[in-house]
Design a protein around this motif. Structure first.
Motif, PDB file in Angstrom:
ATOM      1  N   GLY A 178      30.957 -54.110   3.567  1.00 26.21           N
ATOM      2  CA  GLY A 178      31.792 -54.942   2.702  1.00 26.21           C
ATOM      3  C   GLY A 178      31.374 -54.936   1.243  1.00 26.21           C
ATOM      4  O   GLY A 178      31.429 -55.964   0.561  1.00 26.21           O
ATOM      5  N   ILE A 179      30.945 -53.773   0.744  1.00 23.50           N
ATOM      6  CA  ILE A 179      30.522 -53.683  -0.668  1.00 23.50           C
ATOM      7  C   ILE A 179      31.221 -52.514  -1.363  1.00 23.50           C
ATOM      8  O   ILE A 179      32.025 -51.802  -0.755  1.00 23.50           O
ATOM      9  CB  ILE A 179      28.991 -53.539  -0.794  1.00 23.50           C
ATOM     10  CG1 ILE A 179      28.492 -52.324  -0.003  1.00 23.50           C
ATOM     11  CG2 ILE A 179      28.304 -54.817  -0.334  1.00 23.50           C
ATOM     12  CD1 ILE A 179      27.026 -52.000  -0.225  1.00 23.50           C
ATOM     13  N   TYR A 180      30.885 -52.350  -2.641  1.00 24.31           N
ATOM     14  CA  TYR A 180      31.464 -51.289  -3.458  1.00 24.31           C
ATOM     15  C   TYR A 180      30.501 -50.105  -3.549  1.00 24.31           C
ATOM     16  O   TYR A 180      29.287 -50.289  -3.485  1.00 24.31           O
ATOM     17  CB  TYR A 180      31.735 -51.820  -4.873  1.00 24.31           C
ATOM     18  CG  TYR A 180      32.875 -52.813  -4.920  1.00 24.31           C
ATOM     19  CD1 TYR A 180      34.142 -52.414  -5.328  1.00 24.31           C
ATOM     20  CD2 TYR A 180      32.693 -54.148  -4.541  1.00 24.31           C
ATOM     21  CE1 TYR A 180      35.203 -53.315  -5.364  1.00 24.31           C
ATOM     22  CE2 TYR A 180      33.737 -55.052  -4.571  1.00 24.31           C
ATOM     23  CZ  TYR A 180      34.998 -54.631  -4.980  1.00 24.31           C
ATOM     24  OH  TYR A 180      36.038 -55.517  -5.010  1.00 24.31           O
ATOM     25  N   ALA A 181      31.068 -48.910  -3.707  1.00 24.45           N
ATOM     26  CA  ALA A 181      30.226 -47.717  -3.877  1.00 24.45           C
ATOM     27  C   ALA A 181      30.976 -46.692  -4.701  1.00 24.45           C
ATOM     28  O   ALA A 181      32.207 -46.611  -4.632  1.00 24.45           O
ATOM     29  CB  ALA A 181      29.860 -47.113  -2.516  1.00 24.45           C
ATOM     30  N   LEU A 182      30.222 -45.938  -5.465  1.00 30.01           N
ATOM     31  CA  LEU A 182      30.786 -44.784  -6.172  1.00 30.01           C
ATOM     32  C   LEU A 182      30.038 -43.525  -5.777  1.00 30.01           C
ATOM     33  O   LEU A 182      28.818 -43.451  -5.934  1.00 30.01           O
ATOM     34  CB  LEU A 182      30.690 -44.956  -7.695  1.00 30.01           C
ATOM     35  CG  LEU A 182      31.212 -43.742  -8.509  1.00 30.01           C
ATOM     36  CD1 LEU A 182      32.703 -43.539  -8.314  1.00 30.01           C
ATOM     37  CD2 LEU A 182      30.884 -43.888  -9.993  1.00 30.01           C
ATOM     38  N   LYS A 183      30.775 -42.566  -5.254  1.00 31.24           N
ATOM     39  CA  LYS A 183      30.258 -41.201  -5.085  1.00 31.24           C
ATOM     40  C   LYS A 183      30.842 -40.412  -6.247  1.00 31.24           C
ATOM     41  O   LYS A 183      32.031 -40.114  -6.267  1.00 31.24           O
ATOM     42  CB  LYS A 183      30.741 -40.595  -3.770  1.00 31.24           C
ATOM     43  CG  LYS A 183      30.202 -39.172  -3.538  1.00 31.24           C
ATOM     44  CD  LYS A 183      31.016 -38.378  -2.537  1.00 31.24           C
ATOM     45  CE  LYS A 183      32.246 -37.739  -3.138  1.00 31.24           C
ATOM     46  NZ  LYS A 183      32.000 -36.738  -4.201  1.00 31.24           N
ATOM     47  N   PRO A 184      30.044 -40.110  -7.256  1.00 33.69           N
ATOM     48  CA  PRO A 184      30.618 -39.438  -8.436  1.00 33.69           C
ATOM     49  C   PRO A 184      30.981 -37.980  -8.144  1.00 33.69           C
ATOM     50  O   PRO A 184      30.646 -37.449  -7.083  1.00 33.69           O
ATOM     51  CB  PRO A 184      29.506 -39.523  -9.478  1.00 33.69           C
ATOM     52  CG  PRO A 184      28.288 -40.005  -8.796  1.00 33.69           C
ATOM     53  CD  PRO A 184      28.614 -40.358  -7.378  1.00 33.69           C
ATOM     54  N   THR A 185      31.653 -37.378  -9.093  1.00 33.23           N
ATOM     55  CA  THR A 185      31.936 -35.943  -9.024  1.00 33.23           C
ATOM     56  C   THR A 185      30.647 -35.183  -8.738  1.00 33.23           C
ATOM     57  O   THR A 185      29.610 -35.447  -9.354  1.00 33.23           O
ATOM     58  CB  THR A 185      32.503 -35.459 -10.371  1.00 33.23           C
ATOM     59  OG1 THR A 185      33.719 -36.163 -10.627  1.00 33.23           O
ATOM     60  CG2 THR A 185      32.771 -33.959 -10.358  1.00 33.23           C
ATOM     61  N   HIS A 186      30.721 -34.245  -7.811  1.00 28.13           N
ATOM     62  CA  HIS A 186      29.557 -33.448  -7.434  1.00 28.13           C
ATOM     63  C   HIS A 186      28.980 -32.708  -8.642  1.00 28.13           C
ATOM     64  O   HIS A 186      29.714 -32.110  -9.421  1.00 28.13           O
ATOM     65  CB  HIS A 186      29.995 -32.425  -6.373  1.00 28.13           C
ATOM     66  CG  HIS A 186      28.865 -31.628  -5.810  1.00 28.13           C
ATOM     67  ND1 HIS A 186      28.673 -30.305  -6.092  1.00 28.13           N
ATOM     68  CD2 HIS A 186      27.869 -31.985  -4.973  1.00 28.13           C
ATOM     69  CE1 HIS A 186      27.622 -29.869  -5.439  1.00 28.13           C
ATOM     70  NE2 HIS A 186      27.114 -30.864  -4.751  1.00 28.13           N
TER      71      HIS A 186
END
Lengths: 429, 429
Positions: A178-186
């Motif tokens: 139940g949280i936020y996440a960012l997987k940025p551009t490789h």
């Protein structure tokens, strides 16, 4: 309200204006850990004195970086100069490296308080599971492989934490917790100093409890065009709702969450339109599998040769290429990926973001099954930025999130879309 | 003949049959170093006792790996658990890491004697040059950035050494020093534990004094299909002679070497045919520049933030994106690269290998100019395996090599082509 309850962005404001110190925030997080860690078990290494000493060093700094004073959890397959990096592997128990991984160096350089190491699935890849439990229900997994990072942020033990994604190891736990996440551009965030599984896939990302938290860390990494405002309101957003080739593998709650997020956005005035991915995407799961297993051959070869008896059979099988991945199959998988990357990017700027499930369902019961990465793998392979937003609850009361996705190097715009979309999509926000 | 004079493959045969020990070979290499190192300056770290102790450990091993007993030079931006890794940077002088880089772990696991660290251009990228001189003429550069590794192998100080290539840092020094090198398909050899410059480009490779030496190391890394014989003679080879888009930048001696290699192969009965690369290749140099500089932004950010004063301005400029690389340009560069990779691979199996210059000319005079990487950068970006073969001498008596290139993941076949071509191409062989 205790300091540990602040989001990273809320705490950062106080830290920057001087109404909160790094030490006070760190001590508050440590108190939260004292209460919750016996149940959640998010950390594989947590030294109270060291965390406080790191906070005091930050409090003495001449300048304040964008992460000034924020306690940071670091997934335990990412090197830290002052803490062991054990990879949840008996081979590297207590391993001390001489320098920080690149991402840790950047965070420390921007004033983050390196707080502790968070438990991980062995090598962020297979084998041993983390001991970590889901803070919403300790009988359930927090997901993997970034198990400890996801749980620690969800449980208020740290405001931000690094994770990694090769299949679905960052975004899936965000949904489960139940949280936020960012997987940025490789390739944008230097992954040096993190254990390698697949060169083409491994991506460093981070967790927070708001979009603003994710943006703070993005600022530290100088993601492209962060200073270029999107200049839109939520009513001007164009969202492509994408069921994608794996829709049938989503549990009802994940399908419902995605459709609900779309409805909420449409109700707020955004244009929401279903988008179908073209034919080459039918083979994208297989391309991910081929590249993962193909590159896994070399990833664990050093341990295979030097610590054979201590290496879990998951990794021995990779090295021995038990699935028989061929050179030809790898070339085809790379070429298909390149084609799909172009095809996906062509959806923009017709859309501002694509909306799709973040996980296959609620967090599974138990510790062994960390969940199905099928709603993440293809996006990891596409190298596109993915941002997880909490949305609703499943039949067992567990969190269920969605993710929005942008084109390659569109991280900054995606963060802006998320800032507009999150208050609408996230029922708890 | 002294043991240090043996090629790796020759020494390996004696080591395997037990007529030579790791310690005897290591001592012989150390004697050679005692004589040559004051002039060549190939090593940034060389501890006689430690090298001998590593050799004795190998002599005591229960089993013999494919690299059993072979002294190995390691470029000093690749981690070693028992030796410092200084990156030729004042920031990391004497840095001790807790574990070997993946490639070093594999080599050690296969019985190599980790011998010493070889000097490098700072971070294998820019800034400070190595102190190393060209063994053929100490007034000239051995090339860079794998300066010490190339010179050490050429000068008989070690039979094999690791280098890396991001632009032309492996193959160019091979040409300048008159030795053999293999830059394998990108991603096949795990680059974990080597300093990152560009995720898309950085590739670990190695030097030897024969094709058989290169193959030994390839065996250690289990490159694909090494056990599948090519089943050809030199008369059955089909070689594509490729001047490529940068031919005009080659000095006369490099053009002559390439044409001469083609003539020698034709005279030996091979089919040699000129091959032109299609139009998209006209922009491939620019794509390399964009990706290199774009990814360089994140590569040196940790040092920029934590050790600003000690970071050379070359790297500060990368971080500050002084050349103004955009997100859009990076996407276009990635897409063009993917297209060119497919186009290049389509030349096979019509050809067995493509023949092209390995460097722009002889090794330049001085220490600052380590040579022009223009004949390497595009191939690095294409991710294809490149193998350097010595060919002739330039107007100053310096070595001039050529390279042969295969399709992605075609490393094993390329080694077989090289084994057939080298005796014909290499006048000194």
């Amino acid at each position: 309200m205790e300091p540990w309850q602040l989001t990273a962005a809320e705490a950062a404001a106080k830290l920057q204006e001087g109404t909160l110190t790094a030490e006070a925030l760190t001590r508050s997080c440590l108190e939260r850990c004292a209460e919750r860690e016996p149940i959640t078990k998010a950390f594989s290494f947590l030294d109270t004195e060291l965390a406080i000493s790191n906070a005091r060093r930050v409090d003495k700094a001449y300048t304040k970086g964008v992460l000034h004073g924020l306690p940071l959890g670091v997934k335990d397959m990412i090197d830290t100069a002052d803490m062991p990096t054990s990879h949840n592997s008996p081979i590297y128990e207590g391993l001390r490296q001489g320098r920080d991984a690149a991402c840790v160096g950047v965070a420390r350089g921007e004033g983050a308080v390196v707080f502790g190491k968070t438990d991980t699935v062995e090598f962020a890849a297979g084998g041993r599971r983390a001991l970590t439990r889901n803070p919403h229900d300790p009988t359930r997994t927090p997901g993997g492989s970034s198990s400890g990072s996801g749980a620690a942020v969800a449980d208020g033990m740290v405001p931000i934490a690094f994770g990694t994604q090769t299949g679905g190891s960052l975004i899936r736990p965000a949904s489960f917790n139940g949280i936020y996440a960012l997987k940025p551009t490789h390739g944008v965030v230097n992954s040096e100093g993190a254990k390698r599984y697949s060169h083409t896939l491994d991506t460093i990302g981070w967790y927070g409890r708001s979009v603003a938290d994710l943006k703070l860390v993005a600022q530290a990494f100088r993601l492209f065009d962060l200073d270029k405002p999107l200049g839109k309101t939520v009513r001007q957003l164009r969202i492509g709702l994408c069921r994608g080739p794996n829709w049938a593998q989503a549990a009802e709650e994940s399908q419902a969450a995605t459709l609900l997020a779309g409805k909420r956005l449409a109700a707020a005035g955004a244009m929401v339109e279903e988008v179908e991915l073209p034919a080459p995407f039918l083979d994208i799961n297989e391309a991910h599998r081929v590249i993962l297993l193909g590159e896994g051959r070399g990833a664990f070869l050093p341990e295979y040769l030097t610590h054979h008896a201590l290496l879990h059979e998951d990794f021995r099988e990779r090295v021995e290429n038990s699935t028989g991945i061929t050179a030809k199959a790898q070339v085809a998988a790379h070429d298909l990926s390149a084609e799909c990357r172009k095809l996906f990017d062509a959806l923009f700027p017709g859309f501002d973001a694509v909306l799709t499930p973040a996980a296959a369902g609620e967090a599974p019961v138990g510790r062994q099954d960390t969940g199905n990465p099928v709603f993440n793998s293809m996006w990891t392979l596409l190298h596109v930025p993915c941002l997880a937003i909490p949305c609703t609850k499943g039949p067992n009361g567990m969190p269920v999130g969605v993710q929005i996705i942008g084109p390659r190097y569109g991280d900054a715009a995606l963060l802006e879309v998320a800032a507009l979309a999150a208050p609408v999509v996230d029922a708890g926000a």
